[in-house]
Design an enzyme around this catalytic site. Structure first.
Site, PDB file in Angstrom:
ATOM      1  N   GLY A  28       0.842  -1.200   0.000  1.00  0.00           N
ATOM      2  CA  GLY A  28       0.000   0.000   0.000  1.00  0.00           C
ATOM      3  C   GLY A  28       0.870   1.240   0.000  1.00  0.00           C
ATOM      4  O   GLY A  28       2.095   1.152   0.170  1.00  0.00           O
ATOM      5  N   LEU A  29       0.220   2.372  -0.161  1.00  0.00           N
ATOM      6  CA  LEU A  29       0.948   3.641  -0.265  1.00  0.00           C
ATOM      7  C   LEU A  29       1.639   4.001   1.044  1.00  0.00           C
ATOM      8  O   LEU A  29       1.304   3.474   2.107  1.00  0.00           O
ATOM      9  CB  LEU A  29      -0.026   4.761  -0.646  1.00  0.00           C
TER      10      LEU A  29
ATOM     11  N   ALA B 199      -0.106   4.441   4.585  1.00  0.00           N
ATOM     12  CA  ALA B 199      -1.394   3.738   4.567  1.00  0.00           C
ATOM     13  C   ALA B 199      -1.611   2.937   5.856  1.00  0.00           C
ATOM     14  O   ALA B 199      -2.748   2.698   6.267  1.00  0.00           O
ATOM     15  CB  ALA B 199      -1.487   2.816   3.358  1.00  0.00           C
TER      16      ALA B 199
ATOM     17  N   LYS C 181       0.917   0.154   6.849  1.00  0.00           N
ATOM     18  CA  LYS C 181       1.596  -1.154   6.784  1.00  0.00           C
ATOM     19  C   LYS C 181       2.427  -1.404   8.039  1.00  0.00           C
ATOM     20  O   LYS C 181       2.348  -2.465   8.658  1.00  0.00           O
ATOM     21  CB  LYS C 181       2.504  -1.218   5.528  1.00  0.00           C
TER      22      LYS C 181
ATOM     23  N   SER D 290       5.877  -1.831  -2.184  1.00  0.00           N
ATOM     24  CA  SER D 290       5.818  -2.848  -3.256  1.00  0.00           C
ATOM     25  C   SER D 290       4.777  -2.497  -4.325  1.00  0.00           C
ATOM     26  O   SER D 290       3.745  -3.157  -4.426  1.00  0.00           O
ATOM     27  CB  SER D 290       5.612  -4.253  -2.688  1.00  0.00           C
TER      28      SER D 290
END
Ligand code: ADP
Length: 185
Positions: free
Chosen positions: A6-7, A10, A12, A79
């Site tokens: 994710g951006l 976000a 993570k 990613s």
């Protein structure tokens, strides 16, 4: 292997840490955090597509080695490219390592408001080239195993949804997350 994509901002990293204790009750846990990886494992790599892919392949390689020993390898890196994530998935599955892709999702507007590291302000002002989601691509997973919407869910809700998925897949045995908290509240 639990792959959070994710951006930036976000959630993570936050989620990987929120999941740690529950996972650790059943197996060793290692977190491969994007920022740490870029300091130690991928120092010198930049943000071109090639370098981003190299970074993701390295993370995938280390995560696979860990997971093969029975550890839970949790990755928290942007990613951005779908094909590279798929490559990591197929290498993992070839080794018999289950790969769980979690799309940690929130709109850029929310992330710009959060702006954990002050980078969205710069990127949106045009001062940062190659900033994922603003001036560089992000390819959302087409068929993620789990989607968490961190603009509308609390950290606890998102974490619980990931753990529920792992239980549903038979990758986690423990009692349903939150039972104790719900009972206590
Ligand atoms: P990333 O690792 O994706 O760059 P971070 O975890 O560093 O992002 O930052 C995410 C921010 O969003 C944190 O300040 C966190 O508290 C907040 N947040 C709000 N809701 C959630 C959620 N449901 N899951 C994860 N983070 C959330």
């Amino acid at each position: 292997m639990l792959w959070l994509t994710g951006l930036s901002g976000a959630g993570k990293s936050t989620l990987s840490h929120a999941l740690r204790d529950t996972l650790a009750a059943e197996r060793p846990v290692e977190i491969l955090d994007g920022d740490e990886v870029r300091t130690y494992l991928s120092a010198g790599l930049g943000f071109s597509k090639e370098d981003r892919d190299t970074n993701v392949r390295r993370i995938g390689f280390v995560a696979r080695l860990l997971a093969r020993t029975g550890a839970a390898a949790v990755t928290a890196a942007i990613s951005p490219y779908a094909a590279t994530r798929e490559e990591v998935r197929s290498l993992a599955e070839r080794d018999g390592v289950p790969f769980v892709e979690v799309f940690v999702s929130a709109p850029v507007a929310t992330l710009a408001e959060r702006d954990v590291k002050g980078l969205y302000r710069k990127a949106l002002a045009g001062e940062l080239t190659r900033f994922t989601g603003v001036s560089d691509p992000y390819e959302p997973p087409a068929r993620p195993d789990v989607v968490v919407r961190t603009d509308v869910e609390t950290v606890e809700e998102s974490a619980r949804r990931i753990l529920d998925h792992l239980r549903g897949r038979g990758l986690l045995r423990g009692a349903a997350a939150g039972t104790a908290e719900v009972a206590a509240s």
